[in-house]
Design a protein around this motif. Structure first.
Motif, PDB file in Angstrom:
ATOM      1  N   UNK A  87      45.799  51.566  54.479  1.00 12.67           N
ATOM      2  CA  UNK A  87      46.828  51.800  53.470  1.00 12.67           C
ATOM      3  C   UNK A  87      47.346  50.472  52.922  1.00 12.67           C
ATOM      4  N   UNK A  88      47.561  49.496  53.810  1.00 13.71           N
ATOM      5  CA  UNK A  88      48.025  48.181  53.371  1.00 13.71           C
ATOM      6  C   UNK A  88      46.977  47.494  52.497  1.00 13.71           C
ATOM      7  N   UNK A  89      45.708  47.608  52.874  1.00  7.44           N
ATOM      8  CA  UNK A  89      44.631  47.007  52.086  1.00  7.44           C
ATOM      9  C   UNK A  89      44.572  47.643  50.694  1.00  7.44           C
ATOM     10  N   UNK A  90      44.658  48.955  50.645  1.00  9.09           N
ATOM     11  CA  UNK A  90      44.619  49.645  49.350  1.00  9.09           C
ATOM     12  C   UNK A  90      45.778  49.201  48.459  1.00  9.09           C
ATOM     13  N   UNK A  91      46.962  49.060  49.026  1.00  5.80           N
ATOM     14  CA  UNK A  91      48.125  48.612  48.255  1.00  5.80           C
ATOM     15  C   UNK A  91      47.933  47.171  47.776  1.00  5.80           C
ATOM     16  N   UNK A  92      47.418  46.295  48.637  1.00  6.46           N
ATOM     17  CA  UNK A  92      47.179  44.909  48.249  1.00  6.46           C
ATOM     18  C   UNK A  92      46.149  44.831  47.121  1.00  6.46           C
ATOM     19  N   UNK A  93      45.113  45.648  47.194  1.00  5.43           N
ATOM     20  CA  UNK A  93      44.100  45.660  46.137  1.00  5.43           C
ATOM     21  C   UNK A  93      44.688  46.162  44.822  1.00  5.43           C
ATOM     22  N   UNK A  94      45.561  47.153  44.902  1.00  4.23           N
ATOM     23  CA  UNK A  94      46.208  47.680  43.696  1.00  4.23           C
ATOM     24  C   UNK A  94      47.074  46.605  43.046  1.00  4.23           C
ATOM     25  N   UNK A  96      46.812  43.343  43.422  1.00  4.09           N
ATOM     26  CA  UNK A  96      45.918  42.292  42.933  1.00  4.09           C
ATOM     27  C   UNK A  96      45.346  42.669  41.565  1.00  4.09           C
ATOM     28  N   UNK A  97      44.927  43.901  41.429  1.00  5.18           N
ATOM     29  CA  UNK A  97      44.383  44.372  40.149  1.00  5.18           C
ATOM     30  C   UNK A  97      45.439  44.296  39.058  1.00  5.18           C
ATOM     31  N   UNK A  98      46.674  44.685  39.375  1.00 10.89           N
ATOM     32  CA  UNK A  98      47.763  44.618  38.390  1.00 10.89           C
ATOM     33  C   UNK A  98      48.015  43.173  37.963  1.00 10.89           C
ATOM     34  N   UNK A  99      48.001  42.259  38.927  1.00 11.96           N
ATOM     35  CA  UNK A  99      48.228  40.844  38.597  1.00 11.96           C
ATOM     36  C   UNK A  99      47.112  40.295  37.716  1.00 11.96           C
ATOM     37  N   UNK A 100      45.891  40.692  38.002  1.00 11.21           N
ATOM     38  CA  UNK A 100      44.766  40.226  37.173  1.00 11.21           C
ATOM     39  C   UNK A 100      44.898  40.723  35.741  1.00 11.21           C
ATOM     40  N   UNK A 101      45.325  41.964  35.596  1.00  9.94           N
ATOM     41  CA  UNK A 101      45.479  42.525  34.243  1.00  9.94           C
ATOM     42  C   UNK A 101      46.617  41.856  33.490  1.00  9.94           C
ATOM     43  N   UNK A 102      47.679  41.479  34.222  1.00  7.85           N
ATOM     44  CA  UNK A 102      48.852  40.895  33.578  1.00  7.85           C
ATOM     45  C   UNK A 102      48.706  39.403  33.320  1.00  7.85           C
ATOM     46  N   UNK A 103      47.828  38.735  34.055  1.00 14.03           N
ATOM     47  CA  UNK A 103      47.672  37.283  33.921  1.00 14.03           C
ATOM     48  C   UNK A 103      47.045  36.937  32.570  1.00 14.03           C
ATOM     49  N   UNK A 104      47.532  35.869  31.962  1.00 11.61           N
ATOM     50  CA  UNK A 104      46.917  35.447  30.696  1.00 11.61           C
ATOM     51  C   UNK A 104      45.509  34.963  30.966  1.00 11.61           C
ATOM     52  N   UNK A 105      44.649  35.256  30.041  1.00 15.43           N
ATOM     53  CA  UNK A 105      43.256  34.837  30.174  1.00 15.43           C
ATOM     54  C   UNK A 105      43.119  33.417  29.647  1.00 15.43           C
ATOM     55  N   UNK A 106      42.442  32.600  30.442  1.00 16.39           N
ATOM     56  CA  UNK A 106      42.208  31.211  30.050  1.00 16.39           C
ATOM     57  C   UNK A 106      40.835  31.110  29.404  1.00 16.39           C
TER      58      UNK A 106
END
Length: 110
Positions: A87-94, A96-106
């Motif tokens: 459950x903790x791994x699934x939450x961390x992956x979720x 992480x995915x949100x941060x990747x989507x929100x991060x500006x693309x270089x």
């Protein structure tokens, strides 16, 4: 409470709608198993006004995963720990995915 409030709760994964007997029946297990995973602190059922345990759909999914592991020969305590880690791994992956989507693309400089 209105009828709309009651029906709205039926869609709520966290609403404690199931008695211990019904939860055990749905999972194909015993009430003792539900008590054991409660004692291992995998799930903490809410209590009705009369003190009876009530389980949510989310808790039943967690219990079902623990039961799978126990059926495969994993001790209850270890199964509960595995489910918590999954459950903790699934939450961390979720997250992480949100941060990747929100991060500006270089892009490469020209």
């Amino acid at each position: 409470m209105t009828a709309d409030d009651t029906y709205g709760r039926l869609d709520d994964d966290d609403y404690p709608a199931y008695t211990m007997g019904r939860a055990a029946e749905m999972l194909g297990t015993t009430q003792g198993f539900l008590r054991a995973i409660g004692e291992a602190r995998l799930i903490t059922p809410l209590r009705s006004a009369g003190g009876h345990r009530r389980y949510s759909r989310y808790q039943l999914r967690i219990a079902a995963r623990a039961r799978e592991l126990v059926d495969q020969g994993t001790p209850v305590e270890a199964a509960c720990r595995i489910v918590v880690l999954e459950d903790q791994l699934e939450e961390a992956q979720r997250i992480n995915t949100e941060h990747r989507r929100a991060a500006p693309r270089h892009t490469a400089a020209t």
